[in-house]
Design a protein around this motif. Structure first.
Motif, mmCIF file in Angstrom:
data_model
loop_
_atom_site.group_PDB
_atom_site.id
_atom_site.type_symbol
_atom_site.label_atom_id
_atom_site.label_comp_id
_atom_site.label_asym_id
_atom_site.label_seq_id
_atom_site.Cartn_x
_atom_site.Cartn_y
_atom_site.Cartn_z
ATOM 1 N N LYS A 272 -5.340 -1.197 -7.484
ATOM 2 C CA LYS A 272 -4.419 -0.072 -7.302
ATOM 3 C C LYS A 272 -5.188 1.241 -7.213
ATOM 4 C CE LYS A 272 -1.258 -2.412 -10.492
ATOM 5 N NZ LYS A 272 -0.625 -2.310 -11.822
ATOM 6 N N VAL A 273 -4.572 2.217 -6.593
ATOM 7 C CA VAL A 273 -5.041 3.601 -6.649
ATOM 8 C C VAL A 273 -4.403 4.242 -7.873
ATOM 9 C CG1 VAL A 273 -5.078 5.835 -5.500
ATOM 10 C CG2 VAL A 273 -5.286 3.747 -4.148
ATOM 11 N N HIS A 274 -5.208 4.875 -8.695
ATOM 12 C CA HIS A 274 -4.683 5.520 -9.897
ATOM 13 C C HIS A 274 -4.493 7.015 -9.644
ATOM 14 C CE1 HIS A 274 -5.859 2.340 -13.134
ATOM 15 N NE2 HIS A 274 -5.416 1.780 -12.015
ATOM 16 N N VAL B 261 -6.681 11.572 -7.364
ATOM 17 C CA VAL B 261 -6.484 10.317 -6.649
ATOM 18 C C VAL B 261 -7.751 9.485 -6.816
ATOM 19 C CG1 VAL B 261 -5.855 9.257 -4.458
ATOM 20 C CG2 VAL B 261 -5.053 11.576 -4.999
ATOM 21 N N PRO C 189 -9.658 6.064 -6.567
ATOM 22 C CA PRO C 189 -9.554 4.769 -5.879
ATOM 23 C C PRO C 189 -9.895 3.610 -6.808
ATOM 24 C CG PRO C 189 -11.539 5.937 -5.190
ATOM 25 C CD PRO C 189 -10.770 6.894 -6.045
ATOM 26 N N ASP C 190 -9.570 2.407 -6.342
ATOM 27 C CA ASP C 190 -9.829 1.212 -7.134
ATOM 28 C C ASP C 190 -11.322 1.116 -7.459
ATOM 29 O OD1 ASP C 190 -9.150 -1.080 -8.480
ATOM 30 O OD2 ASP C 190 -9.281 -2.367 -6.698
ATOM 31 N N THR D 70 -10.816 -1.921 -12.618
ATOM 32 C CA THR D 70 -10.468 -2.451 -11.300
ATOM 33 C C THR D 70 -9.193 -3.287 -11.405
ATOM 34 O OG1 THR D 70 -12.796 -2.537 -10.650
ATOM 35 C CG2 THR D 70 -11.253 -3.914 -9.403
ATOM 36 N N ILE E 126 -0.170 1.295 -6.775
ATOM 37 C CA ILE E 126 -0.581 2.533 -7.438
ATOM 38 C C ILE E 126 -0.277 2.417 -8.925
ATOM 39 C CG2 ILE E 126 -0.185 3.957 -5.390
ATOM 40 C CD1 ILE E 126 2.423 4.911 -6.684
ATOM 41 N N PRO F 18 0.835 -1.205 0.000
ATOM 42 C CA PRO F 18 0.000 0.000 0.000
ATOM 43 C C PRO F 18 0.869 1.253 0.000
ATOM 44 C CG PRO F 18 -0.801 -1.582 1.620
ATOM 45 C CD PRO F 18 0.533 -2.095 1.142
#
Length: 407
Positions: A348-350, A388, A390-391, A345, A281, A3
């Motif tokens: 990861k956070v993009h 930011v 999120p997934d 999906t 990420i 993370p």
């Protein structure tokens, strides 16, 4: 995958602030204070006038117009020559100290010079004043800005030009600060071309080091540009060890992906204590961090956008912490999405690059830049912020998203 928050915590914990130094005030601009600044003097140091005009006893101008004797003149930097008596005034310039018994100043706009008259064998200058003033009018009292013992600036404060001025006003000749980091930056690879010559098959123009050097300078670091090091392990080890002996940190890009064989990974894996990560990420999934002879080494991914994002999320906050900053990350606000920010999906956070502006509703509105590929630096170069995301499937138009402001 690691993370992002865990990776950031690990790196920040490994990069404590430098030992503070004491510098002359003139050398502290842009640096971060390491100690509280306490004033040893009062500002202003004496009662003075805020305007050009006439220092008076307010009782003498209770009824206007009134004519008064002008007994002398005080310019800024001069001292009073005596106290005021009834029916007297002193012509005074902004910043000059008040004469004794004066309790107000009438602005020059409400005055008329009448010339001189003879009285008791002497020439006396006269002035007509047309404005009544209350006691204290246009007077700046001693200590009105700063008092002795007042805590002016806390540790973590960046020394701006205005703060330099305050330090000068209280005679702070030296301050404790965190110095600028000296950071080495390099690129590696036989394929990188820097001399402007035509590209042969398989060659590319060097760009990551150029970008990272500018980003380091923008972050307040002194940059040591080590250039491009060819794919030679012995030479790379020599360059890295020399940098560790001379610099506070080292930044490189490329050769940090899982399974890669690259001279950077081979050499750092042998001579430094490195941690190789796959962060959750996108972009900038691969990242390496460690220490070489106690000096932090940031291994950023080779794709240019990934390198930029990795620097913003990992290296920049750590370097700022080493220089004493309290605000480590870029400013973050909640924005309105004007065009869909779509994604798949993937766990990861993009960090999607966006352009944004404040609109009439007072909110910050964003749209994605034209391309989001990790190799497409030209589109990212014009981005104002990183959204930011999120997934999941992304955020549709009209939704809200947190953004990190790059400009």
């Amino acid at each position: 995958m690691t993370p992002l928050e865990d990776a950031q915590a690990f790196v920040l914990e490994s990069c404590p602030p430098l030992v503070p130094v004491r510098l002359a005030r003139e050398e502290a601009g842009g640096l971060v204070l390491a100690e509280v600044v306490v004033s040893t003097e009062v500002v202003p140091p004496f009662d003075n006038t805020a305007v050009d005009g006439y220092a008076v006893r307010s009782a003498d101008v209770a009824i206007v117009p009134v004519e008064l004797d002008v007994i002398y003149e005080i310019a800024a930097g001069a001292a009073p020559q005596g106290d005021l008596g009834p029916g007297q005034a002193v012509r005074i310039m902004t910043g000059a100290p008040l004469p004794g018994e004066a309790d107000a100043v009438v602005m020059v706009e409400y005055s008329e010079r009448l010339g001189e008259i003879e009285r008791d064998g002497a020439m006396v200058e006269r002035v007509r004043l047309s404005e009544s003033v209350a006691p204290g009018t246009a007077i700046r009292r001693a200590g009105d800005d700063v008092l002795v013992g007042e805590e002016l600036f806390e540790p973590g404060t960046v020394v701006t030009p205005a703060i330099e001025g305050v330090l000068a006003s209280v005679n702070a000749q030296q301050v404790a600060v965190y110095r600028r980091l000296k950071v080495a930056v390099l690129s590696t690879g036989d394929e990188l071309i820097t001399d402007g010559s035509p590209l042969a098959p398989g060659q590319i123009r060097e760009s990551n080091k150029t970008m990272l050097a500018a980003m380091l300078a923008e972050a307040g670091c002194d940059v040591v540009d080590l250039g491009v090091v060819r794919d030679d392990e012995a030479e790379l080890e020599r360059v890295l060890r020399s940098a560790a002996a001379d610099c506070d940190a080292i930044v490189s890009s490329g050769g940090v992906s899982m399974g890669d064989y690259d001279v950077v990974k081979a050499v750092l894996g042998r001579i430094a204590d490195m941690t190789w990560m796959q962060m959750a990420i996108k972009p900038a999934k691969p990242f390496a961090f460690g220490k070489l002879d106690g000096v932090p080494v940031f291994g950023l991914p080779g794709n240019p956008v990934s390198s930029m994002v990795s620097f913003e999320l990992m290296a920049r906050p750590a370097l700022r912490r080493m220089m004493g900053h309290r605000q480590l990350a870029r400013p973050s606000i909640v924005a309105i999405v004007d065009q869909d920010l779509r994604r798949n999906t993937d766990g990861k956070v993009h960090f999607m690059r966006v352009n944004g502006s404040f609109r009439e509703d007072g909110r910050y509105h964003v749209v994605p830049v034209g391309a989001q590929g990790s190799h497409q630096l030209a589109a990212t170069a014009n981005a104002d912020a990183m959204a930011v995301v999120p997934d999941g499937d992304g955020i549709g138009a009209g939704g809200e998203v947190a953004v990190l402001l790059l400009r």
